[in-house]
Design a protein around this motif. Structure first.
Motif, short mmCIF file in Angstrom:
data_model
loop_
_atom_site.label_atom_id
_atom_site.label_comp_id
_atom_site.label_asym_id
_atom_site.label_seq_id
_atom_site.Cartn_x
_atom_site.Cartn_y
_atom_site.Cartn_z
N GLY A 61 0.80 -1.21 0.00
CA GLY A 61 0.00 0.00 0.00
C GLY A 61 0.84 1.27 0.00
O GLY A 61 0.52 2.24 -0.69
N GLU B 156 2.36 1.71 -3.48
CA GLU B 156 1.31 2.08 -4.42
C GLU B 156 1.02 3.58 -4.35
O GLU B 156 0.90 4.26 -5.37
CB GLU B 156 0.05 1.27 -4.15
CG GLU B 156 -1.06 1.44 -5.17
CD GLU B 156 -2.24 0.56 -4.86
OE1 GLU B 156 -2.48 -0.40 -5.62
OE2 GLU B 156 -2.93 0.82 -3.85
N ARG B 157 0.93 4.11 -3.13
CA ARG B 157 0.66 5.54 -2.97
C ARG B 157 1.85 6.38 -3.42
O ARG B 157 1.66 7.44 -4.06
CB ARG B 157 0.32 5.85 -1.51
CG ARG B 157 0.08 7.34 -1.25
CD ARG B 157 -1.09 7.88 -2.04
NE ARG B 157 -1.20 9.33 -1.95
CZ ARG B 157 -0.63 10.19 -2.79
NH1 ARG B 157 0.11 9.74 -3.81
NH2 ARG B 157 -0.78 11.49 -2.63
N ARG C 30 -2.98 -3.26 3.04
CA ARG C 30 -2.68 -2.35 1.93
C ARG C 30 -3.30 -0.98 2.18
O ARG C 30 -2.66 0.06 1.95
CB ARG C 30 -3.24 -2.95 0.64
CG ARG C 30 -3.18 -2.05 -0.59
CD ARG C 30 -4.22 -2.53 -1.59
NE ARG C 30 -4.11 -1.93 -2.89
CZ ARG C 30 -5.02 -2.12 -3.84
NH1 ARG C 30 -6.07 -2.90 -3.63
NH2 ARG C 30 -4.90 -1.53 -5.02
N ARG D 165 -1.39 2.66 2.49
CA ARG D 165 -1.72 3.85 1.68
C ARG D 165 -1.96 5.06 2.58
O ARG D 165 -1.50 6.17 2.29
CB ARG D 165 -2.95 3.58 0.82
CG ARG D 165 -2.74 2.66 -0.36
CD ARG D 165 -3.99 2.62 -1.24
NE ARG D 165 -4.29 3.95 -1.76
CZ ARG D 165 -3.82 4.45 -2.90
NH1 ARG D 165 -3.00 3.72 -3.65
NH2 ARG D 165 -4.15 5.67 -3.29
N GLU E 164 0.16 8.53 2.71
CA GLU E 164 -0.54 9.80 2.50
C GLU E 164 -0.21 10.79 3.61
O GLU E 164 0.04 11.98 3.34
CB GLU E 164 -2.06 9.56 2.45
CG GLU E 164 -2.89 10.78 2.12
CD GLU E 164 -2.70 11.24 0.69
OE1 GLU E 164 -2.61 12.46 0.47
OE2 GLU E 164 -2.64 10.37 -0.20
#
Length: 363
Positions: free
Chosen positions: A46, A49-50, A333, A337, A341
Protein backbone atom coordinates in the motif's frame (compact mmCIF):
# COMPACT_ATOMS: atom_id res chain seq x y z
CA UNK A 1 3.49 74.11 -17.81
CA UNK A 2 3.13 70.34 -17.58
CA UNK A 3 6.07 68.82 -19.44
CA UNK A 4 4.70 65.27 -19.05
CA UNK A 5 1.79 64.59 -21.37
CA UNK A 6 -1.13 62.75 -19.88
CA UNK A 7 -0.82 59.01 -20.00
CA UNK A 8 -2.77 57.43 -22.77
CA UNK A 9 -4.78 54.25 -22.54
CA UNK A 10 -2.96 51.09 -21.60
CA UNK A 11 -1.75 49.16 -24.62
CA UNK A 12 -3.96 46.28 -25.61
CA UNK A 13 -2.65 42.83 -24.81
CA UNK A 14 -1.19 40.97 -27.73
CA UNK A 15 -3.62 38.18 -28.60
CA UNK A 16 -0.74 36.31 -30.24
CA UNK A 17 1.45 36.32 -27.12
CA UNK A 18 2.40 32.87 -25.88
CA UNK A 19 0.29 31.74 -22.91
CA UNK A 20 1.97 31.33 -19.54
CA UNK A 21 3.23 27.79 -19.08
CA UNK A 22 3.67 26.25 -15.66
CA UNK A 23 7.18 25.06 -14.96
CA UNK A 24 7.43 21.28 -14.94
CA UNK A 25 7.70 19.70 -11.53
CA UNK A 26 11.17 18.29 -10.91
CA UNK A 27 10.61 15.12 -8.86
CA UNK A 28 12.59 14.62 -5.69
CA UNK A 29 14.66 11.42 -5.76
CA UNK A 30 14.47 9.16 -2.73
CA UNK A 31 15.83 5.77 -1.71
CA UNK A 32 13.39 3.26 -0.27
CA UNK A 33 14.26 0.79 2.53
CA UNK A 34 11.70 -1.96 3.08
CA UNK A 35 11.37 -4.12 6.19
CA UNK A 36 10.29 -7.74 6.15
CA UNK A 37 7.47 -9.30 8.13
CA UNK A 38 5.65 -12.08 6.29
CA UNK A 39 2.25 -11.17 4.89
CA UNK A 40 2.43 -7.90 6.83
CA UNK A 41 4.40 -6.88 3.75
CA UNK A 42 1.01 -6.04 2.22
CA UNK A 43 1.27 -2.84 4.29
CA UNK A 44 4.37 -2.00 2.22
CA UNK A 45 2.41 -2.78 -0.95
CA UNK A 46 0.00 0.00 0.00
CA UNK A 47 2.83 2.42 0.81
CA UNK A 48 4.56 1.82 -2.52
CA UNK A 49 1.31 2.08 -4.42
CA UNK A 50 0.66 5.54 -2.97
CA UNK A 51 4.24 6.71 -3.52
CA UNK A 52 4.03 5.63 -7.16
CA UNK A 53 1.03 7.93 -7.60
CA UNK A 54 3.07 10.94 -6.44
CA UNK A 55 4.61 12.75 -9.43
CA UNK A 56 6.78 14.84 -7.11
CA UNK A 57 8.71 11.70 -6.10
CA UNK A 58 11.10 9.52 -8.04
CA UNK A 59 12.56 6.34 -6.58
CA UNK A 60 16.34 6.14 -6.94
CA UNK A 61 17.17 2.76 -5.35
CA UNK A 62 15.56 0.07 -3.19
CA UNK A 63 16.90 -2.06 -0.33
CA UNK A 64 14.73 -4.76 1.15
CA UNK A 65 14.64 -7.85 3.32
CA UNK A 66 12.26 -10.81 3.23
CA UNK A 67 8.81 -9.50 2.20
CA UNK A 68 10.48 -6.12 1.71
CA UNK A 69 12.93 -7.67 -0.76
CA UNK A 70 10.11 -9.29 -2.71
CA UNK A 71 8.14 -6.06 -2.80
CA UNK A 72 11.30 -4.26 -3.89
CA UNK A 73 12.02 -6.72 -6.70
CA UNK A 74 8.47 -6.40 -8.04
CA UNK A 75 8.70 -2.61 -7.81
CA UNK A 76 12.00 -2.45 -9.73
CA UNK A 77 10.89 -4.97 -12.33
CA UNK A 78 7.51 -3.29 -12.83
CA UNK A 79 9.02 0.18 -13.21
CA UNK A 80 11.42 -1.11 -15.86
CA UNK A 81 8.70 -2.93 -17.77
CA UNK A 82 5.89 -0.36 -17.66
CA UNK A 83 6.74 2.67 -15.57
CA UNK A 84 4.62 3.59 -12.55
CA UNK A 85 1.53 1.79 -13.84
CA UNK A 86 3.64 -1.29 -14.55
CA UNK A 87 4.97 -1.27 -10.98
CA UNK A 88 1.47 -0.98 -9.52
CA UNK A 89 0.27 -3.88 -11.66
CA UNK A 90 3.27 -6.02 -10.69
CA UNK A 91 2.71 -5.45 -6.97
CA UNK A 92 -1.02 -6.17 -7.18
CA UNK A 93 -0.44 -9.38 -9.13
CA UNK A 94 2.19 -10.50 -6.61
CA UNK A 95 -0.13 -10.13 -3.64
CA UNK A 96 -3.10 -11.56 -5.49
CA UNK A 97 -1.01 -14.65 -6.26
CA UNK A 98 0.12 -14.86 -2.61
CA UNK A 99 -3.52 -14.87 -1.51
CA UNK A 100 -4.42 -17.50 -4.11
CA UNK A 101 -1.60 -19.81 -3.03
CA UNK A 102 -2.28 -19.39 0.69
CA UNK A 103 -5.98 -20.00 0.14
CA UNK A 104 -5.05 -23.69 0.11
CA UNK A 105 -2.85 -23.43 3.20
CA UNK A 106 -4.04 -25.34 6.28
CA UNK A 107 -3.04 -22.27 8.32
CA UNK A 108 -6.37 -20.54 7.86
CA UNK A 109 -9.17 -19.80 10.25
CA UNK A 110 -12.39 -21.61 9.58
CA UNK A 111 -15.40 -19.30 9.05
CA UNK A 112 -16.38 -19.82 12.69
CA UNK A 113 -12.83 -19.15 13.94
CA UNK A 114 -12.62 -16.04 11.78
CA UNK A 115 -15.90 -14.77 13.22
CA UNK A 116 -14.46 -15.21 16.72
CA UNK A 117 -10.79 -14.25 16.33
CA UNK A 118 -10.72 -12.26 13.11
CA UNK A 119 -7.36 -12.44 11.36
CA UNK A 120 -5.52 -13.85 14.38
CA UNK A 121 -4.66 -17.52 13.79
CA UNK A 122 -3.19 -18.10 17.25
CA UNK A 123 -6.05 -20.15 18.64
CA UNK A 124 -6.99 -22.08 15.52
CA UNK A 125 -6.42 -25.82 15.71
CA UNK A 126 -4.23 -25.82 12.57
CA UNK A 127 -1.95 -23.07 13.80
CA UNK A 128 -1.63 -24.61 17.27
CA UNK A 129 -0.58 -27.90 15.70
CA UNK A 130 1.88 -26.15 13.39
CA UNK A 131 3.36 -24.06 16.20
CA UNK A 132 3.86 -27.15 18.38
CA UNK A 133 5.44 -29.09 15.51
CA UNK A 134 8.09 -26.48 14.63
CA UNK A 135 9.07 -26.21 18.31
CA UNK A 136 9.95 -29.91 18.59
CA UNK A 137 11.27 -30.69 15.11
CA UNK A 138 13.41 -28.82 12.60
CA UNK A 139 12.62 -28.50 8.87
CA UNK A 140 15.32 -31.11 8.22
CA UNK A 141 13.59 -33.63 10.47
CA UNK A 142 10.14 -32.84 9.14
CA UNK A 143 11.35 -33.00 5.55
CA UNK A 144 14.41 -35.24 5.07
CA UNK A 145 14.37 -34.70 1.30
CA UNK A 146 16.52 -32.06 -0.36
CA UNK A 147 13.52 -30.41 -2.04
CA UNK A 148 10.82 -28.89 0.11
CA UNK A 149 7.43 -27.46 -0.73
CA UNK A 150 7.33 -23.69 -0.36
CA UNK A 151 4.29 -21.88 -1.75
CA UNK A 152 6.34 -18.71 -2.06
CA UNK A 153 8.67 -20.38 -4.58
CA UNK A 154 5.91 -20.87 -7.12
CA UNK A 155 4.63 -17.32 -6.57
CA UNK A 156 8.10 -15.98 -7.35
CA UNK A 157 8.55 -18.28 -10.35
CA UNK A 158 5.28 -16.94 -11.73
CA UNK A 159 6.10 -13.27 -11.10
CA UNK A 160 9.85 -12.67 -11.19
CA UNK A 161 11.35 -11.88 -14.60
CA UNK A 162 15.01 -12.54 -13.83
CA UNK A 163 16.20 -11.67 -17.33
CA UNK A 164 14.60 -8.23 -17.23
CA UNK A 165 15.76 -7.60 -13.69
CA UNK A 166 19.36 -8.43 -14.59
CA UNK A 167 19.70 -6.79 -17.99
CA UNK A 168 17.13 -4.01 -18.42
CA UNK A 169 19.07 -0.71 -18.51
CA UNK A 170 16.05 1.11 -17.05
CA UNK A 171 16.00 -1.04 -13.91
CA UNK A 172 16.79 0.73 -10.64
CA UNK A 173 19.47 -0.32 -8.19
CA UNK A 174 18.17 -3.10 -5.94
CA UNK A 175 19.71 -4.62 -2.79
CA UNK A 176 18.42 -7.81 -1.15
CA UNK A 177 19.71 -8.91 2.28
CA UNK A 178 20.20 -12.46 3.57
CA UNK A 179 22.16 -13.99 6.45
CA UNK A 180 25.07 -16.34 5.73
CA UNK A 181 24.60 -19.29 8.10
CA UNK A 182 28.26 -20.31 8.10
CA UNK A 183 29.88 -16.90 8.64
CA UNK A 184 27.10 -15.15 10.52
CA UNK A 185 27.58 -12.17 8.21
CA UNK A 186 25.09 -10.36 5.98
CA UNK A 187 25.08 -10.96 2.24
CA UNK A 188 23.62 -8.20 0.10
CA UNK A 189 22.62 -9.35 -3.37
CA UNK A 190 22.69 -6.57 -5.95
CA UNK A 191 20.16 -6.42 -8.77
CA UNK A 192 22.24 -8.52 -11.25
CA UNK A 193 22.52 -11.20 -8.54
CA UNK A 194 18.85 -11.33 -7.52
CA UNK A 195 17.14 -14.62 -8.35
CA UNK A 196 14.22 -16.60 -6.99
CA UNK A 197 16.63 -18.35 -4.62
CA UNK A 198 18.07 -15.03 -3.41
CA UNK A 199 14.59 -13.79 -2.52
CA UNK A 200 13.73 -17.10 -0.85
CA UNK A 201 16.97 -16.87 1.13
CA UNK A 202 16.07 -13.37 2.28
CA UNK A 203 12.74 -14.71 3.55
CA UNK A 204 13.99 -18.02 4.98
CA UNK A 205 12.84 -18.45 8.58
CA UNK A 206 15.07 -21.28 9.87
CA UNK A 207 12.45 -22.89 12.08
CA UNK A 208 10.10 -23.27 9.09
CA UNK A 209 12.29 -23.69 5.98
CA UNK A 210 15.56 -25.38 5.16
CA UNK A 211 18.43 -22.96 4.54
CA UNK A 212 18.65 -21.83 0.91
CA UNK A 213 21.89 -22.81 -0.82
CA UNK A 214 23.42 -20.33 -3.26
CA UNK A 215 26.88 -20.83 -4.76
CA UNK A 216 27.83 -23.34 -2.06
CA UNK A 217 26.75 -21.13 0.87
CA UNK A 218 23.59 -21.47 2.95
CA UNK A 219 21.40 -18.53 3.88
CA UNK A 220 18.68 -17.66 6.36
CA UNK A 221 16.36 -14.69 6.64
CA UNK A 222 18.12 -11.36 6.13
CA UNK A 223 16.21 -9.79 9.00
CA UNK A 224 18.68 -11.11 11.55
CA UNK A 225 21.45 -8.81 10.28
CA UNK A 226 19.70 -6.18 8.20
CA UNK A 227 15.98 -5.46 8.30
CA UNK A 228 16.58 -3.78 5.95
CA UNK A 229 20.23 -2.99 5.22
CA UNK A 230 20.53 0.78 4.79
CA UNK A 231 24.27 1.09 4.11
CA UNK A 232 24.12 0.07 0.41
CA UNK A 233 21.88 3.06 -0.25
CA UNK A 234 24.33 5.68 0.96
CA UNK A 235 27.50 3.84 -0.04
CA UNK A 236 26.31 3.93 -3.65
CA UNK A 237 26.33 7.74 -3.67
CA UNK A 238 22.72 8.06 -4.74
CA UNK A 239 20.01 10.37 -3.44
CA UNK A 240 20.58 11.66 0.12
CA UNK A 241 17.01 10.88 1.26
CA UNK A 242 16.23 7.41 2.62
CA UNK A 243 12.60 6.54 3.37
CA UNK A 244 12.23 3.56 5.71
CA UNK A 245 8.97 1.63 5.56
CA UNK A 246 8.57 0.03 8.99
CA UNK A 247 6.19 -2.86 9.66
CA UNK A 248 7.73 -4.38 12.81
CA UNK A 249 6.68 -2.63 16.01
CA UNK A 250 9.46 -0.99 18.02
CA UNK A 251 7.38 -0.29 21.11
CA UNK A 252 5.00 -2.59 22.98
CA UNK A 253 3.65 -1.11 26.20
CA UNK A 254 2.26 -4.40 27.49
CA UNK A 255 4.42 -7.17 28.94
CA UNK A 256 4.21 -10.36 26.82
CA UNK A 257 3.29 -13.30 29.03
CA UNK A 258 2.06 -16.07 26.73
CA UNK A 259 4.54 -18.24 24.77
CA UNK A 260 3.28 -16.85 21.46
CA UNK A 261 3.47 -13.22 22.60
CA UNK A 262 6.97 -13.75 24.02
CA UNK A 263 8.13 -15.29 20.73
CA UNK A 264 6.54 -12.46 18.78
CA UNK A 265 8.33 -9.84 20.87
CA UNK A 266 11.66 -11.68 20.60
CA UNK A 267 11.29 -11.71 16.82
CA UNK A 268 10.50 -8.00 16.75
CA UNK A 269 13.48 -7.12 18.94
CA UNK A 270 15.95 -9.29 17.03
CA UNK A 271 14.68 -8.15 13.63
CA UNK A 272 14.90 -4.48 14.66
CA UNK A 273 18.30 -4.73 16.40
CA UNK A 274 20.49 -4.45 13.30
CA UNK A 275 18.42 -1.56 11.95
CA UNK A 276 18.75 0.35 15.21
CA UNK A 277 22.51 -0.25 15.32
CA UNK A 278 22.88 1.08 11.79
CA UNK A 279 20.78 4.13 12.59
CA UNK A 280 22.96 4.86 15.62
CA UNK A 281 25.99 4.85 13.33
CA UNK A 282 24.28 7.20 10.86
CA UNK A 283 23.27 9.53 13.69
CA UNK A 284 26.84 9.57 15.02
CA UNK A 285 28.27 10.55 11.63
CA UNK A 286 25.61 13.24 11.11
CA UNK A 287 26.40 14.79 14.50
CA UNK A 288 30.12 14.83 13.65
CA UNK A 289 29.28 16.58 10.38
CA UNK A 290 27.17 19.14 12.27
CA UNK A 291 30.07 19.87 14.62
CA UNK A 292 32.54 20.25 11.76
CA UNK A 293 34.66 17.30 12.85
CA UNK A 294 34.05 15.48 9.57
CA UNK A 295 34.19 16.95 6.10
CA UNK A 296 32.07 16.36 3.04
CA UNK A 297 32.16 14.84 0.44
CA UNK A 298 34.10 11.99 2.07
CA UNK A 299 31.29 11.78 4.63
CA UNK A 300 27.94 12.71 3.21
CA UNK A 301 24.77 14.15 4.62
CA UNK A 302 21.92 11.64 4.90
CA UNK A 303 18.27 12.57 5.44
CA UNK A 304 16.20 9.83 7.09
CA UNK A 305 12.42 9.54 6.94
CA UNK A 306 9.92 6.99 8.25
CA UNK A 307 6.57 5.67 7.06
CA UNK A 308 4.83 3.56 9.69
CA UNK A 309 1.59 2.90 11.54
CA UNK A 310 2.73 1.31 14.80
CA UNK A 311 -0.57 1.79 16.57
CA UNK A 312 -2.36 -0.41 14.06
CA UNK A 313 0.41 -2.86 13.21
CA UNK A 314 1.18 -3.77 16.82
CA UNK A 315 -2.40 -5.00 17.19
CA UNK A 316 -1.60 -7.96 14.95
CA UNK A 317 -0.18 -11.11 16.55
CA UNK A 318 2.73 -13.17 15.25
CA UNK A 319 0.37 -15.66 13.61
CA UNK A 320 -1.05 -13.01 11.29
CA UNK A 321 2.30 -12.83 9.47
CA UNK A 322 1.30 -16.18 7.96
CA UNK A 323 -2.27 -15.15 7.15
CA UNK A 324 -2.82 -14.79 3.41
CA UNK A 325 -6.53 -14.00 3.62
CA UNK A 326 -7.25 -11.56 0.75
CA UNK A 327 -9.48 -9.42 2.91
CA UNK A 328 -6.67 -9.13 5.46
CA UNK A 329 -4.09 -8.24 2.80
CA UNK A 330 -6.36 -5.52 1.43
CA UNK A 331 -6.79 -4.06 4.90
CA UNK A 332 -3.02 -3.90 5.37
CA UNK A 333 -2.68 -2.35 1.93
CA UNK A 334 -5.17 0.32 2.97
CA UNK A 335 -3.22 1.02 6.16
CA UNK A 336 -0.07 1.42 4.09
CA UNK A 337 -1.72 3.85 1.68
CA UNK A 338 -2.98 5.97 4.56
CA UNK A 339 0.44 6.01 6.23
CA UNK A 340 2.10 7.11 2.97
CA UNK A 341 -0.54 9.80 2.50
CA UNK A 342 0.20 11.20 5.96
CA UNK A 343 3.91 11.19 5.25
CA UNK A 344 3.52 13.06 1.98
CA UNK A 345 1.20 15.62 3.55
CA UNK A 346 3.48 16.29 6.50
CA UNK A 347 7.01 15.86 5.15
CA UNK A 348 7.15 16.26 1.38
CA UNK A 349 8.65 19.74 1.65
CA UNK A 350 11.49 18.46 3.86
CA UNK A 351 12.88 16.03 1.31
CA UNK A 352 16.36 17.02 0.23
CA UNK A 353 16.64 19.52 3.09
CA UNK A 354 16.44 17.74 6.43
CA UNK A 355 15.58 14.50 8.20
CA UNK A 356 12.04 14.07 9.43
CA UNK A 357 12.94 11.02 11.52
CA UNK A 358 14.22 12.02 14.96
CA UNK A 359 16.83 9.28 15.38
CA UNK A 360 17.44 10.07 19.04
CA UNK A 361 13.77 9.58 19.80
CA UNK A 362 13.58 6.56 17.48
CA UNK A 363 16.40 4.87 19.37
Amino acid sequence: MDVNPPAGPAPASNPLAAPAVAKPVVPRKVNIALQGGGTHGAFTWGVLERLLEEDRLEIDAVSGTSAGAINGAMLVQGLAAGGRDGARRALEKLWSDVATRLAFSPLRNTPIEKAIWGYDLTWSFAYQAFDTLIRVASPYQLNPFAYEFNPLRQVLLDNLDVARLHRDPKALRLFVSATNVRTGKPRVFTRPEVTVDALLASACLPNIFRAVEIEGEHYWDGGYLGNPAIWPLYHERGAPDIVLVQINALLRPELPTTPTDIMNRLNEISFNASLMAEMRAIDFVQRLLDSGRLEQPRYRRIFLHLIEDEDRMREFKLSTKLNGDWEFLLRLRGYGREAAERFLGQHMAALGRESTLDIQRFL
